[in-house]
Design an enzyme around this catalytic site. Structure first.
Site, PDB file in Angstrom:
ATOM      1  N   SER A   1       2.967   3.457   7.452  1.00 51.19           N
ATOM      2  CA  SER A   1       1.812   3.969   7.814  1.00 51.19           C
ATOM      3  C   SER A   1       0.811   4.144   8.627  1.00 51.19           C
ATOM      4  O   SER A   1      -0.302   4.869   8.538  1.00 51.19           O
ATOM      5  CB  SER A   1       0.826   3.420   6.443  1.00 51.19           C
ATOM      6  OG  SER A   1       0.534   2.013   6.791  1.00 51.19           O
TER       7      SER A   1
ATOM      8  N   HIS B   1       6.372   8.709   4.920  1.00 51.00           N
ATOM      9  CA  HIS B   1       5.259   7.483   4.762  1.00 51.00           C
ATOM     10  C   HIS B   1       4.454   7.816   3.446  1.00 51.00           C
ATOM     11  O   HIS B   1       4.461   8.914   2.866  1.00 51.00           O
ATOM     12  CB  HIS B   1       3.778   8.474   6.015  1.00 51.00           C
ATOM     13  CG  HIS B   1       2.234   7.238   5.166  1.00 51.00           C
ATOM     14  ND1 HIS B   1       1.714   7.724   5.320  1.00 51.00           N
ATOM     15  CD2 HIS B   1       2.211   6.142   4.735  1.00 51.00           C
ATOM     16  CE1 HIS B   1       0.084   6.719   5.207  1.00 51.00           C
ATOM     17  NE2 HIS B   1       1.445   5.803   4.783  1.00 51.00           N
TER      18      HIS B   1
ATOM     19  N   GLU C   1       3.944  12.511   3.640  1.00 52.09           N
ATOM     20  CA  GLU C   1       3.945  12.105   5.204  1.00 52.09           C
ATOM     21  C   GLU C   1       5.288  12.287   5.573  1.00 52.09           C
ATOM     22  O   GLU C   1       5.751  10.893   5.566  1.00 52.09           O
ATOM     23  CB  GLU C   1       2.780  12.295   6.213  1.00 52.09           C
ATOM     24  CG  GLU C   1       1.566  11.956   5.488  1.00 52.09           C
ATOM     25  CD  GLU C   1       0.650  11.432   5.911  1.00 52.09           C
ATOM     26  OE1 GLU C   1      -0.867  11.708   6.323  1.00 52.09           O
ATOM     27  OE2 GLU C   1       0.909  10.328   6.677  1.00 52.09           O
TER      28      GLU C   1
ATOM     29  N   ASN D   1      -4.328   9.045   7.191  1.00 52.81           N
ATOM     30  CA  ASN D   1      -5.131   7.368   7.492  1.00 52.81           C
ATOM     31  C   ASN D   1      -6.281   7.883   8.538  1.00 52.81           C
ATOM     32  O   ASN D   1      -6.875   7.868   8.736  1.00 52.81           O
ATOM     33  CB  ASN D   1      -4.315   7.022   8.029  1.00 52.81           C
ATOM     34  CG  ASN D   1      -3.740   5.862   6.825  1.00 52.81           C
ATOM     35  OD1 ASN D   1      -4.188   6.080   5.192  1.00 52.81           O
ATOM     36  ND2 ASN D   1      -2.448   5.397   6.719  1.00 52.81           N
TER      37      ASN D   1
END
Length: 284
Positions: free
Chosen positions: A117, A138, A150, A188
């Protein structure tokens, strides 16, 4: 793509294994012990049982999924895999050890991907024999329900590696987005500053938890309030991600608010502990 190897049968690994098996792929799951393999199988059974109870999944699907999963303890059994997905603990030292150990056992044309992540995929690529065949995937938790993946493109990866990872994500019914290998990747990088700001504004008494949720749902079209989302993610998980990205970038937007550290220290981690931030008495 016919055979996928998954390294790690924890909660995220189990979700990825389940997705692959549902898509008709043969899955080899590498773990350190039979007990961990049994725990992963149990997690998949419980997830399917909950889905069947809601009428969301066919009870017969579990049998099909189970038949496609083979637990292994020896990395040499990964020799026939077309793709390897590392899904162990989000710790670079642990990932490095696992990737180094399995690298010698896979085919030269096998693509290896880390489910991370926020760790540098370019650094992780240095632990395998063919870094040009390495990338990032991800997944979001729970992997069976979250549609986005991702696909992270480190500087060493060749274009065919990225294409393979995109095609794999589509094969298992996910929606891939290709992103650069930067701290926090895309989601993120956008999300963490927003949640950190929400925590600080709540601590400052700018608005109540309920009013913050109403504001972002009705004003921005978000599905839930930021504090409710934090409790779902896990405050410890969010703190770890904030600290990792802040250490990489020194960007103040990723500096964890004092209230977040206080809540984690107190064991208020969100849903996983039954108490978090959204159920606090409003600090105003």
């Amino acid at each position: 793509m016919r055979t996928v190897g998954v390294l790690g049968f924890g909660s995220m690994g189990a979700g990825i294994v389940d997705l692959c098996a549902r898509a008709g792929l043969s899955v080899l799951v590498l773990e350190q012990s039979q007990e961990r393999l049994d725990a992963g199988h149990r997690a998949i059974r419980e997830f399917h049982a909950a889905g069947a109870a809601r009428g969301a999944t066919d009870p017969a699907l579990l049998e099909q999924v189970t038949e496609r999963i083979t637990g292994i303890l020896d990395p040499a059994a990964l020799a026939d895999a077309d793709l390897i997905i590392e899904a162990v603990t989000e710790d670079e030292n642990i990932k490095a050890d696992v990737l180094t150990r399995i690298s010698a056992h896979v085919r030269a044309d096998c693509v290896i991907a880390s489910n991370t992540s926020g760790l540098s995929v370019a650094r992780l690529a240095t632990y395998v024999s063919h870094p040009e065949r390495f990338g990032g995937l991800h997944f979001f938790n729970p992997a069976q329900l979250m549609r986005l993946v991702e696909v992270i493109r480190p500087i060493q990866a060749d274009q065919s590696t990225v294409q393979t990872l995109v095609a794999f994500a589509e094969q298992i019914g996910r929606h891939p987005v290709v992103v650069k290998d930067r701290p926090g990747f895309l989601v993120n990088h956008l999300l963490i500053p927003y949640l950190n700001q929400a925590i600080q504004e709540y601590d400052d008494g700018l608005a109540s938890c309920a009013d913050m949720a109403t504001a972002v749902k009705l004003g921005l079209g978000y599905p839930m309030g930021p504090l409710q989302l934090l409790d779902r993610i896990g405050l410890d998980t969010h703190l770890h991600a904030s600290d990792v990205i802040h250490a990489e970038t020194a960007d103040p937007r990723f500096a964890a608010p004092a209230m977040l550290r206080e809540l984690v220290a107190a064991g208020r981690l969100g849903r996983k502990t039954g108490s978090g931030i959204s159920d606090l008495e409003d600090p105003r």
